[in-house]
Design a protein around this motif. Sequence first.
Motif, PDB file in Angstrom:
ATOM      1  N   LEU A  38       2.536  13.117   0.601  1.00 28.43           N
ATOM      2  CA  LEU A  38       2.631  11.648   1.001  1.00 28.43           C
ATOM      3  C   LEU A  38       2.000  11.879   2.388  1.00 28.43           C
ATOM      4  CD1 LEU A  38       3.350   8.869   0.496  1.00 28.43           C
ATOM      5  CD2 LEU A  38       5.571   9.077   1.599  1.00 28.43           C
ATOM      6  N   TRP A  39       2.327  12.771   3.664  1.00 28.06           N
ATOM      7  CA  TRP A  39       1.731  12.831   4.849  1.00 28.06           C
ATOM      8  C   TRP A  39       0.422  12.795   4.742  1.00 28.06           C
ATOM      9  CZ3 TRP A  39       5.905  10.558   5.374  1.00 28.06           C
ATOM     10  CH2 TRP A  39       7.206  10.928   5.519  1.00 28.06           C
ATOM     11  N   GLY A  40      -0.245  13.324   4.002  1.00 28.33           N
ATOM     12  CA  GLY A  40      -1.566  13.440   4.082  1.00 28.33           C
ATOM     13  C   GLY A  40      -2.559  12.499   3.183  1.00 28.33           C
ATOM     14  N   THR A  41      -1.733  11.513   2.691  1.00 21.38           N
ATOM     15  CA  THR A  41      -2.438  10.403   2.045  1.00 21.38           C
ATOM     16  C   THR A  41      -3.454   9.554   2.712  1.00 21.38           C
ATOM     17  OG1 THR A  41      -0.699  10.506   0.439  1.00 21.38           O
ATOM     18  CG2 THR A  41      -2.291   8.663   0.355  1.00 21.38           C
ATOM     19  N   ARG A  42      -4.639   9.340   2.140  1.00 21.01           N
ATOM     20  CA  ARG A  42      -5.663   8.485   2.708  1.00 21.01           C
ATOM     21  C   ARG A  42      -6.229   7.747   1.694  1.00 21.01           C
ATOM     22  NH1 ARG A  42      -7.255   9.251   7.933  1.00 21.01           N
ATOM     23  NH2 ARG A  42      -9.112   8.199   7.542  1.00 21.01           N
ATOM     24  N   PHE A  43      -6.148   6.413   1.699  1.00 19.16           N
ATOM     25  CA  PHE A  43      -7.168   5.556   0.691  1.00 19.16           C
ATOM     26  C   PHE A  43      -7.276   4.380   1.136  1.00 19.16           C
ATOM     27  CE2 PHE A  43      -2.719   4.730   0.020  1.00 19.16           C
ATOM     28  CZ  PHE A  43      -2.558   3.361  -0.563  1.00 19.16           C
ATOM     29  N   VAL A 100       2.761  14.761  -8.902  1.00 20.73           N
ATOM     30  CA  VAL A 100       3.650  15.606  -8.602  1.00 20.73           C
ATOM     31  C   VAL A 100       4.618  15.857 -10.020  1.00 20.73           C
ATOM     32  CG1 VAL A 100       5.715  16.511  -7.347  1.00 20.73           C
ATOM     33  CG2 VAL A 100       3.731  15.435  -6.253  1.00 20.73           C
ATOM     34  N   GLY A 101       5.083  14.834 -10.448  1.00 18.62           N
ATOM     35  CA  GLY A 101       6.029  14.732 -11.620  1.00 18.62           C
ATOM     36  C   GLY A 101       7.639  14.641 -11.122  1.00 18.62           C
ATOM     37  N   THR A 102       8.238  14.120 -11.878  1.00 17.90           N
ATOM     38  CA  THR A 102       9.730  13.850 -11.350  1.00 17.90           C
ATOM     39  C   THR A 102      10.500  15.115 -12.081  1.00 17.90           C
ATOM     40  OG1 THR A 102      10.310  12.627 -13.471  1.00 17.90           O
ATOM     41  CG2 THR A 102       9.918  11.361 -11.513  1.00 17.90           C
ATOM     42  N   THR A 154       6.748  16.093  -2.766  1.00 14.71           N
ATOM     43  CA  THR A 154       6.364  14.554  -2.469  1.00 14.71           C
ATOM     44  C   THR A 154       6.067  14.242  -0.815  1.00 14.71           C
ATOM     45  OG1 THR A 154       7.683  13.867  -4.150  1.00 14.71           O
ATOM     46  CG2 THR A 154       6.982  12.314  -2.501  1.00 14.71           C
ATOM     47  N   ASN A 155       6.973  14.918  -0.118  1.00  8.81           N
ATOM     48  CA  ASN A 155       6.730  14.644   1.552  1.00  8.81           C
ATOM     49  C   ASN A 155       5.523  15.222   1.939  1.00  8.81           C
ATOM     50  OD1 ASN A 155       9.135  13.308   1.628  1.00  8.81           O
ATOM     51  ND2 ASN A 155      10.170  15.069   2.165  1.00  8.81           N
ATOM     52  N   ASP A 157       0.702  -1.447  -0.021  1.00  5.95           N
ATOM     53  CA  ASP A 157      -0.003  -0.112   0.053  1.00  5.95           C
ATOM     54  C   ASP A 157       0.965   1.153  -0.002  1.00  5.95           C
ATOM     55  OD1 ASP A 157      -2.289  -1.508  -0.152  1.00  5.95           O
ATOM     56  OD2 ASP A 157      -2.674  -1.437   2.244  1.00  5.95           O
ATOM     57  N   ALA A 158       1.823   1.225   0.722  1.00  3.84           N
ATOM     58  CA  ALA A 158       2.794   2.450   0.662  1.00  3.84           C
ATOM     59  C   ALA A 158       3.466   2.682  -0.698  1.00  3.84           C
ATOM     60  CB  ALA A 158       3.885   2.327   1.641  1.00  3.84           C
ATOM     61  N   THR A 159       3.549   1.565  -1.371  1.00  2.00           N
ATOM     62  CA  THR A 159       4.279   1.679  -2.732  1.00  2.00           C
ATOM     63  C   THR A 159       3.265   2.375  -3.519  1.00  2.00           C
ATOM     64  OG1 THR A 159       5.583  -0.233  -2.333  1.00  2.00           O
ATOM     65  CG2 THR A 159       5.573   0.272  -4.553  1.00  2.00           C
ATOM     66  N   LEU A 160       2.207   1.778  -3.673  1.00  2.00           N
ATOM     67  CA  LEU A 160       1.215   2.505  -4.235  1.00  2.00           C
ATOM     68  C   LEU A 160       0.629   3.922  -3.999  1.00  2.00           C
ATOM     69  CD1 LEU A 160      -2.061  -0.425  -4.460  1.00  2.00           C
ATOM     70  CD2 LEU A 160      -0.084   0.233  -6.262  1.00  2.00           C
ATOM     71  N   ALA A 161       0.850   4.165  -2.962  1.00  2.00           N
ATOM     72  CA  ALA A 161       0.682   5.819  -2.472  1.00  2.00           C
ATOM     73  C   ALA A 161       1.555   6.521  -2.953  1.00  2.00           C
ATOM     74  CB  ALA A 161       0.734   5.799  -0.890  1.00  2.00           C
ATOM     75  N   LEU A 162       3.110   6.008  -2.886  1.00  2.00           N
ATOM     76  CA  LEU A 162       4.172   6.701  -3.442  1.00  2.00           C
ATOM     77  C   LEU A 162       3.860   6.800  -5.107  1.00  2.00           C
ATOM     78  CD1 LEU A 162       6.748   8.196  -2.823  1.00  2.00           C
ATOM     79  CD2 LEU A 162       8.106   5.985  -2.911  1.00  2.00           C
ATOM     80  N   ALA A 163       3.478   5.902  -5.802  1.00  6.83           N
ATOM     81  CA  ALA A 163       3.698   5.963  -6.933  1.00  6.83           C
ATOM     82  C   ALA A 163       2.737   6.916  -7.547  1.00  6.83           C
ATOM     83  CB  ALA A 163       3.237   4.587  -7.614  1.00  6.83           C
TER      84      ALA A 163
END
Length: 738
Positions: free
Chosen positions: A130-135, A115-117, A126-127, A103-109
């Motif tokens: 990521l800290w506010g991600t909820r799914f 955002v775009g690289t 990104t940080n 799940d963390a890998t999916l959130a980061l992807a």
Amino acid sequence: MQTRVFIVHMLTDPGSRLFTKAKEFGLMSEGCVWIMTSGMTNSIDLMESSVRDSMQGVLGVRTYIPRTTELENFTIRWKTKFQQHNPTILNAELNVIGLWAYDATLALADIVEKVGTTNFNFEKRTNSTLWGTRFRGLSGEFSLDNGQLQSSTFQIINVNGNGEREIAFWTPENGLVRKLNSTNTSTYSTSRYNLGPIIWPGDSSSIPKGWEIPTNGKKLRIGVPVEDGFRKFVEVTHDPSTNTTHVTGYSIEVFNTVMEALPYVVSYEFIPFAKLIGESAGTYDEMVYQVYLGNFDAVAGDTTIIANRSNFVDFTLPYTESGVSMIVPIKDSERKNAWVFLKPLTWDLWITSGCFFVFIGFVIWVLEHRINEEFRGPPSHEIGTSLWYSFSTMVFAYNLARFVVIVWVFVVLILTQSYTASLASLLTVQQLQPSVTDVNQLIKSGEYVGYRQGSFVLGILKGMGFDEMKLKVFKSTEECIELLSKGSANGGIAAAIDEIPYMKLFLVNYCSKYTMLESIYKTDGFGFAFPIGSPLVSDVSRAILNVTEGEKMKQIEKAWLGEQINCPDSSTQVSSGGLSLASFWGLFLIAGSASLSALIISVSMFLYKERHKILVRFDSGRSIWRRVRHTFRIFHGKDLSSHIFRKRAPQDISGIDSVHGIGVSDHATPNNNYPPSLSNCSVHIEPHFDFSNSGMLPSEYCHPNPNGHSFQLALAIELIDHPNQEEPRIPEIAHENC
């Protein structure tokens, strides 16, 4: 105190070694509690079977992973790929940590795509994103708070056999719940009743106490008394075949129940306070002193809490009734005596009843004197008739007297019925009374008194003033019965004095012959003794309160001490006094009010009716006294206007033949217009007062026939005697033959 509750918060490898060693040291036995945090519980499926065998009965808390179709499909794909890359590893399982990683890998992807690289602030953005991600991922609700993964629901499991059993769930909103999505989720709960059944270490289903007294491998030595008499409290028996000692009794069962009620386990054994041959090694004071010397860790038994013993030990709260009482024989009160008929009523009721008999008789005389021949005549005859009426309630009454009669008959009926019932009770029901009612009575009369061997009561009796030569010791109930049966005059005792628990046990079988009086000395009852400063005292005292306030104590008392059956009620052992005025004052109030009202009405009617005769003019000197005498003289005469005398007048006239007194007679003929003359009328001469002189002049009275010559003659005589009177006084007629 040594705790038996352990919480394990470590990784899987060191945790596995810990449980293996704990089982070797015997810490996975009954009475222990082991709880694992999610650090180990989340990986419990990956542990070896030998480690799981050492974890039987352990509770664990792990993150709850809901079973979904996506999770099942992903698990199948993951196992296939894992088996392709690791063909030597069989039965691989995916735990919650792997799901979190996915799940963390999916959130980061997902964030990288947003955002775009090529963005200059890629790392910073990104940080923050990521800290506010909820799914909702494979592990359930995926949420990061300040970089920490948050779990919304935990599952509580119980390791049992080769798997684990679901016990309950915990959610931040509802606390402990038996099932998720329960309808009753309105309040936050921590109740243990929301937990399912648990198998604790040692395959025990009972809830462990979690604490244990440190004994260093030794049990507490609990001293118990050895006595020959009242074995219902403590009985020590020795089995020669097995060389074991068994201790039973009421006090012992109470002690065992109290120790089981403690929140921790206490190991102990009973040690009889006896010599090698089995006899008692000393008194109760000496046994309690052994705790002070360290030979006993505690004393359990029928040990009374008294001040001098508390100098060497600490006592718990008492578990029995307190006090020292006295048992004496009961006897039937003497019922066959000459004055027993006076006992149903108290003296105040007797006196009140007698006064009312006289009062009611007087009221009836006043009401009936002027209209009833039964209440006329000499004073002795009138007094006798009035009293005879009051006692017999049988009289021919008229007018207001009937009202008084009805009320008085009602009062007399209740009094006689109550008297009869009370007297019958005195003569038929057994009236039991104690032979002695006061301990001071025994001291003054020099009676012999008994006490139990080894009891501290001996010191109390000496302090109360008993002669030591008058004190006799008994060892058992049977010996006490024998002494009481003989009596003080025949080498026995007049009373037995001991603590209330012993006396109650005595009365269970002998309550028909003996009774227990009120407490004569205050004590604190039976208690358990521990060394001074022992931490067990407060806990045992609280446990005693819990036991004595519940049903368990009643069951113990019934099993060992029994119940009194077919025993006389204590309220009837002492004969009560007779019926008192307090029970009947309402009746007397009604009778008195009715009689007084009738008396007032009758006197008022008399004064109004005879007002012309009473309100005559007198000389100024002594006029009040003369008026009173004149009023009583009028009252003493007959009320000839009463229907009683009017109804009798025709009968009296037909039987009269001549008139005697002044020598005047009238002869009636068929041709005259007058009624027959009263030629045969008997004239009664009554004196009347001449208030102008001090003497009394006689007056003649005849039947008040205004058409007769006799009436006219009597009227003329009246005018001659009282020339100054405004109007002539109508003479009164009194028939001797009426």
